[in-house]
Design an enzyme around this catalytic site. Structure first.
Site, PDB file in Angstrom:
ATOM      1  N   ASP A 449     -89.845  47.166 -47.079  1.00 18.07           N
ATOM      2  CA  ASP A 449     -90.253  45.825 -47.484  1.00 18.07           C
ATOM      3  C   ASP A 449     -91.785  45.758 -47.476  1.00 18.07           C
ATOM      4  O   ASP A 449     -92.476  46.773 -47.447  1.00 18.07           O
ATOM      5  CB  ASP A 449     -89.624  44.792 -46.539  1.00 18.07           C
ATOM      6  CG  ASP A 449     -89.428  43.426 -47.164  1.00 18.07           C
ATOM      7  OD1 ASP A 449     -90.364  42.946 -47.827  1.00 18.07           O
ATOM      8  OD2 ASP A 449     -88.351  42.827 -46.981  1.00 18.07           O
ATOM      9  N   ASP A 565     -89.540  41.396 -56.290  1.00 18.48           N
ATOM     10  CA  ASP A 565     -89.278  40.216 -55.468  1.00 18.48           C
ATOM     11  C   ASP A 565     -90.304  39.120 -55.782  1.00 18.48           C
ATOM     12  O   ASP A 565     -91.289  39.355 -56.494  1.00 18.48           O
ATOM     13  CB  ASP A 565     -89.362  40.621 -53.991  1.00 18.48           C
ATOM     14  CG  ASP A 565     -88.829  39.555 -53.053  1.00 18.48           C
ATOM     15  OD1 ASP A 565     -88.180  38.594 -53.511  1.00 18.48           O
ATOM     16  OD2 ASP A 565     -89.069  39.692 -51.837  1.00 18.48           O
ATOM     17  N   GLU A 568     -89.717  34.381 -59.099  1.00 20.46           N
ATOM     18  CA  GLU A 568     -89.187  33.167 -59.747  1.00 20.46           C
ATOM     19  C   GLU A 568     -90.159  32.534 -60.758  1.00 20.46           C
ATOM     20  O   GLU A 568     -89.665  31.861 -61.667  1.00 20.46           O
ATOM     21  CB  GLU A 568     -88.795  32.143 -58.675  1.00 20.46           C
ATOM     22  CG  GLU A 568     -87.571  32.521 -57.871  1.00 20.46           C
ATOM     23  CD  GLU A 568     -87.831  33.665 -56.905  1.00 20.46           C
ATOM     24  OE1 GLU A 568     -86.902  34.464 -56.669  1.00 20.46           O
ATOM     25  OE2 GLU A 568     -88.959  33.777 -56.408  1.00 20.46           O
ATOM     26  N   ARG A 647     -84.769  39.673 -57.457  1.00 20.06           N
ATOM     27  CA  ARG A 647     -84.282  38.420 -56.876  1.00 20.06           C
ATOM     28  C   ARG A 647     -84.054  37.368 -57.956  1.00 20.06           C
ATOM     29  O   ARG A 647     -83.020  36.716 -57.993  1.00 20.06           O
ATOM     30  CB  ARG A 647     -85.269  37.896 -55.823  1.00 20.06           C
ATOM     31  CG  ARG A 647     -84.686  36.763 -54.988  1.00 20.06           C
ATOM     32  CD  ARG A 647     -85.542  36.426 -53.794  1.00 20.06           C
ATOM     33  NE  ARG A 647     -86.786  35.767 -54.167  1.00 20.06           N
ATOM     34  CZ  ARG A 647     -87.695  35.363 -53.282  1.00 20.06           C
ATOM     35  NH1 ARG A 647     -87.497  35.578 -51.992  1.00 20.06           N
ATOM     36  NH2 ARG A 647     -88.796  34.755 -53.680  1.00 20.06           N
ATOM     37  N   ASP A 663     -82.286  35.501 -49.462  1.00 18.47           N
ATOM     38  CA  ASP A 663     -82.481  35.384 -48.019  1.00 18.47           C
ATOM     39  C   ASP A 663     -81.350  34.620 -47.356  1.00 18.47           C
ATOM     40  O   ASP A 663     -81.537  33.518 -46.807  1.00 18.47           O
ATOM     41  CB  ASP A 663     -83.817  34.713 -47.723  1.00 18.47           C
ATOM     42  CG  ASP A 663     -85.000  35.505 -48.271  1.00 18.47           C
ATOM     43  OD1 ASP A 663     -84.799  36.697 -48.618  1.00 18.47           O
ATOM     44  OD2 ASP A 663     -86.100  34.953 -48.363  1.00 18.47           O
ATOM     45  N   HIS A 721     -80.098  44.533 -44.690  1.00 23.65           N
ATOM     46  CA  HIS A 721     -81.507  44.134 -44.761  1.00 23.65           C
ATOM     47  C   HIS A 721     -81.690  42.844 -43.985  1.00 23.65           C
ATOM     48  O   HIS A 721     -80.873  41.925 -44.098  1.00 23.65           O
ATOM     49  CB  HIS A 721     -81.900  43.924 -46.239  1.00 23.65           C
ATOM     50  CG  HIS A 721     -83.279  43.392 -46.441  1.00 23.65           C
ATOM     51  ND1 HIS A 721     -83.531  42.309 -47.268  1.00 23.65           N
ATOM     52  CD2 HIS A 721     -84.476  43.776 -45.940  1.00 23.65           C
ATOM     53  CE1 HIS A 721     -84.835  42.062 -47.274  1.00 23.65           C
ATOM     54  NE2 HIS A 721     -85.431  42.928 -46.484  1.00 23.65           N
TER      55      HIS A 721
END
Length: 994
Positions: A449, A565, A568, A647, A663, A721
């Site tokens: 990450d 990631d 959006e 994501r 998440d 994760h």
């Protein structure tokens, strides 16, 4: 009266001019007293007139509508749908009508014609005419709509619970009429001319409606501005589109137009089921920033409208689903990471159809119990696709013809993945990697990450804490394993010139999203220490830019895939540090029901500029645009099959990348809700999907992680994760039980990988689902329609996870037919009901459907090793002793295996006691493929002879398990073969009597 008072005032002034000052006061006072007295009298008279008028109006209303005032009565309450107003209730004898005595909340003030149009509208058919906050009778009337409040007080705070609308469209509400139209069969084009104004600004004066037929099961209806080009999503791109046809005489649908209203109907020709009816609903609007269309639905069995945290089957009792991609940990009633305005419906007949509302602007989608659905978006056009099925599988395959089919993942990506945000150092990463291997847990891919980066900046690694990362990646590769790093969407925007190439090069190439006011790069903040800017992936130059940045990183350490990631795109600010400018883009008249109430919550301002337009329009497509650029970069860097997990998602995303559900929380509820989330992504053509095993946010427990590792072993994308502020949750950290469970479940997964890979091939080739709900296989069994606590891999393997703490038994629905217990080989002829199954703490119940042939392979600790082992066939016979299945196999990594016909695709069938294997397509493959063992379950008679290609071979038959086992085979799976068996005469005769 006004003239009289004014005359008095003038007289006072006139007298003041002629009378001495010391004598004015007395005379002036008399006039003032007279003046005030007259004003008081006139005020009283006026008040009396108003009261009389109100009383007369009230009498007229009560007389005209024959309203009875009925005291509270429990018997009456039980037989009415009305709500109490204080201590009394008003019921109309003829109309569905209420009147609040105290507030005078009455519809008598409406024009008489509106009232008549409101009377016969059932409550379930009320379509909301006032979706904004603060609805009132006055504001409702101003829109020409019906008002009928069921409560005295209306909440004006957000979020307003969605419920029965107080303000709703009358039966003939319309602001458009058809003119200059032509219809021939299902082919239609025409124009809608504006005849009235909506409440919203800039109604389009002219709208064009046209249809296109793609084949006999797909219809497209597009409604757009013929005078000015409006935004339409640049994706999805159909790689091999079918042509749009002008005529299709064999169509399974028919179109109906009512030239007095702006809607249309679509029928299924087979049984005249109306699958879309916007004629008999109100509220068609096409304004610049408010587009709305509603339709009646043929049943309540509706699925889709993602991404949301919901059950699989959606609730039609006044539900709202908002689509605006957002960095939002999954919770109910919130807009999440992706937008997929697609639904699938099972009609009452058991047939299915689907609909895509291809619009990427922020929108609300409302379900109501008619049943009906409303699409309400704030930009773009209406671009609607219908998919006529008739099975759920057919609908999804037809959908894939429009949005593109999923990518075929590399074989290694089917293994188990491990990651954590918070390893902190390379040493900690290696420690957990080593202990997972040492425990004997099947394991293929290590991830890192954010903490591997230098200053949290993309395309770097920390020269201190991750100094030996390149060497570690080489070590991973030496064990036949793989490595994936995180890449955030944003780029650091505050590094010193000459020290950070991604920013310098991006500025040089001018490829960052621009601020709408300054035309400079839009500046926000994510994980970067000071500020963040974002690449504009709609700019043609950005693709090469991204390739160069990812190539430079690959030169530093040879990663194998990409995890994209925060795309959006996410922003720690609501727009800029100080917010967004007050404009109609960021603050439109109608704001969908987004978390945070403003469009720019945790993202960019809507006036930000992309190469292809405004962020207002392109926001929901951003993650997919990054996936496209990342796919291009990986393909050209590695010259192997790319693997990307993202994501943020949008329509057609699965053609380029997979998805994880973000998440999620470490809770039993989130464990349970991960199943519908994964099933729905398969609907959207994103089959490579999984949830963070054991949860990401919050501390897991050994009990929860134990059951989650079991379920996660059967996610198509299987990764553990979690976050940096939680406990360690890799299987070894969680203790012996979790180690045992993980090893057992993942060993089964690795054994089944050839079957899973074949399913992913079929998704790539045909648009089929991989993880699927039971109703996909049993669409005529209504009991399966809302089951989302168990699911299937393909048509054959049923996964039945334990979803509650301390449970060692689980209830599972088995549809009609033969099913086999994976662990005991016991069969049951299910009658379409629930059965109780044992579920020891280290075991996830699995059932195999009778009539299946599953290709499997002896498992190993990695996919690299397991691919070297022999294949097996696991066969379960159905009630008539038949079975079928297939195997797709290639080298698992090449880009163009299908195009170069370098694969094996074998189809297996059993009929008349003979197993046959034949190639489905012409192809060649150079690697060895040895079939070493065949198990056939469900043979209830003794076997006397088994032959392979007419040569007798050895076998073992277990009469207790009803299992025929043939081992030590050396069959080349690249060739066709026949395997047959014979029963003993007595048993064969006995079988025939049965």
């Amino acid at each position: 009266m006004k003239k009289f008072i004014k005359t008095i005032e003038m007289n006072v002034k006139d007298i003041q001019q002629f009378v001495p000052k010391n004598k004015v006061l007395d005379r002036y006072s008399k006039y003032i007293l007279t003046y005030n007295f007259l004003k008081l009298i006139m005020f009283i008279i006026l008040l009396g007139v108003i009261i009389v008028f109100l009383q007369q109006s009230k009498c007229i209303i009560i007389e005209e509508y024959k309203i009875d005032i009925i005291s509270r009565n429990d018997e009456i309450l039980q037989n009415t749908n009305y709500k109490l107003v204080n201590d009394s209730m008003i019921l109309s004898k003829k109309e569905n009508f209420e009147y609040d005595i105290e507030s005078h909340d009455t519809i008598s003030k409406f024009p008489r014609i509106v009232q008549k149009q409101c009377n016969n509208i059932p409550v379930t058919l009320r379509f909301d005419c006032h979706p904004e906050d603060g609805a009132s009778e006055l504001s409702c009337r101003n829109r020409g709509c019906c008002w009928n409040s069921l409560n005295k007080k209306i909440s004006t705070t957000r979020p307003v619970p969605l419920n029965l609308p107080y303000c709703y469209y009358p039966s003939d509400w319309s602001i458009y009429r058809y003119q200059n139209f032509s219809k021939e069969g299902n082919n239609f084009f025409g124009f809608l001319k504006q005849i009235k104004s909506s409440f919203y600004e800039d109604d389009l004066p002219l709208v064009k409606v046209e249809t296109s037929t793609i084949d006999d099961t797909i219809l497209r209806i597009k409604i757009y501005d013929p005078l000015k080009k409006r935004y339409e999503p640049p994706w999805p791109l159909r790689a091999d589109p079918k042509p749009f046809l002008q005529k299709n005489v064999n169509a399974k649908y028919k179109l109906e137009i009512d030239n007095t209203k702006p809607g249309f109907k679509v029928y299924r020709t087979l049984d005249d089921t109306v699958i879309f009816d916007s004629i008999n609903t109100g509220g068609f609007i096409f304004a610049d920033q408010f587009l709305q269309i509603s339709t009646l639905l043929p049943s309540h069995n509706i699925y889709g409208i993602g991404e949301h945290k919901t059950k699989l089957k959606l609730n039609t009792n006044w539900q709202m689903f908002t689509l605006l991609n957002k960095d939002q940990p999954p919770i109910e009633n919130a807009n999440l990471y992706g937008s997929h305005p697609f639904y699938l419906i099972i009609e009452n007949s058991g047939r299915s159809h689907g609909l895509l509302f291809l619009n990427s602007n922020a929108m609300d989608v409302i379900l109501q119990p008619s049943p009906a659905i409303t699409f309400r978006t704030i930009g773009g056009v209406f671009d609607i696709y219908f998919f006529l099925g008739p099975t759920p599988t057919d609908v999804i395959k037809q959908y894939s013809e429009i949005i593109g089919k999923p990518f075929l993942p590399p074989y290694w990506s089917l293994g188990f993945h491990l990651c954590r945000y918070g390893y902190g150092t390379l040493e900690k990463t290696k420690e957990i990697w080593n202990r997972t291997i040492a425990a004997g847990i099947p394991f293929d891919t290590q991830w890192n990450d954010l903490d591997y980066m230098d200053k949290n900046n993309d395309f770097t690694y920390n020269p201190k804490t991750f100094k030996e990362l390149p060497q570690f990646v080489n070590e991973i590769h030496s064990r036949g394993m793989h490595y994936i790093p995180l890449i955030d969407a944003g780029i650091s925007g505050s590094e010193k010139h000459g020290t950070y190439l991604p920013y310098d090069e991006g500025m040089k190439e001018d490829i960052f999203i621009k601020d709408g006011a300054t035309d400079q790069p839009f500046v926000g903040k994510t994980w970067n220490f000071v500020s963040t800017v974002w690449p504009d992936f709609t700019n043609p130059k950005t693709q090469n830019y991204y390739f160069h940045m990812m190539s430079n990183m690959h030169d530093s350490f040879a990663y194998d895939g990409a995890w994209i990631d925060m795309n959006e795109p996410s922003n720690f600010y609501d727009g800029h540090k100080n917010g967004c400018p007050k404009s109609k883009l960021d603050y439109p008249k109608y704001v969908p029901n987004v978390v945070g109430d403003i469009l720019a919550t945790k993202t960019l301002c809507m006036n930000a500029k992309h190469y292809l337009g405004l962020h207002y329009d392109l926001h929901n497509t951003y993650g997919t645009s990054q996936a496209i650029a990342t796919n291009y970069a990986l393909t050209n860097i590695r010259r192997k099959r790319p693997f990307i997990i993202s994501r943020s998602t949008w329509v057609g995303h699965g053609h380029y990348a997979g998805h994880w559900t973000g998440d999620v929380y470490s809770s039993w509820h989130d464990l349970k809700m991960s199943i519908p989330a994964i099933l729905l992504m398969n609907f959207y053509q994103i089959p490579m999907v999984g949830a963070d095993i054991c949860g990401f946010n919050g501390n897991t427990t050994a009990a929860l992680c134990n059951r989650w590792m079991q379920l996660g072993a059967f996610y198509p994308f299987s990764r553990n994760h979690n976050s940096d502020d939680t406990i360690e949750q890799d299987p070894v950290a969680m203790g012996d039980l979790v180690i045992k469970s993980s090893k057992r479940a993942l060993t089964i997964r690795y054994w089944l990988l050839p079957y899973l890979y074949t399913l992913l091939f079929r998704a790539h080739k045909f648009g089929e689902t991989v993880a699927r709900p039971l109703f996909f296989e049993y669409s005529n069994d209504s009991a399966t329609y809302d089951i989302d606590t168990q699911f299937l891999w393909g048509s054959s393997l049923m996964i039945i996870p334990v979803l509650e703490e301390n449970k060692t038994k689980v209830s599972a629905y088995l549809p009609h037919g033969v099913w086999y217990n994976f662990y005991t080989k016991e069969s049951v002829f299910a009658l379409g009901k629930y059965y109780t199954m044992n579920a020891p703490l280290d075991t996830i119940p699995l059932m195999i459907r009778g009539g299946s042939i599953l290709p499997v392979q002896k498992p190993a600790d990695t996919t690299t090793s397991s691919r070297k082992n022999n294949f097996e066939l696991l066969i379960t016979l159905d009630h008539v002793k038949k079975a079928k299945g297939e195997l797709y196999w290639d080298d698992g990594d090449s880009l163009d295996s299908l195009e170069k016909e370098q694969f094996v695709w074998s189809v297996f069938t059993i009929e008349n006691n003979t197993l046959s294997a034949a190639k489905a397509m012409k192809s060649s493959f150079n690697e060895k493929m040895i079939l070493g063992e065949i198990q056939i379950w469900g043979i209830t008679s003794n076997i006397s002879r088994v032959s392979l290609n007419n040569h007798e071979i050895q076998f073992k038959y277990d009469s207790k398990e009803n299992c025929l086992n043939i081992s030590n085979l050396q069959i080349d799976l690249r060739e066709n073969f026949l395997l047959s068996w014979e029963y003993t005469d007595f048993e064969q005769h006995d079988d025939s009597n049965k």
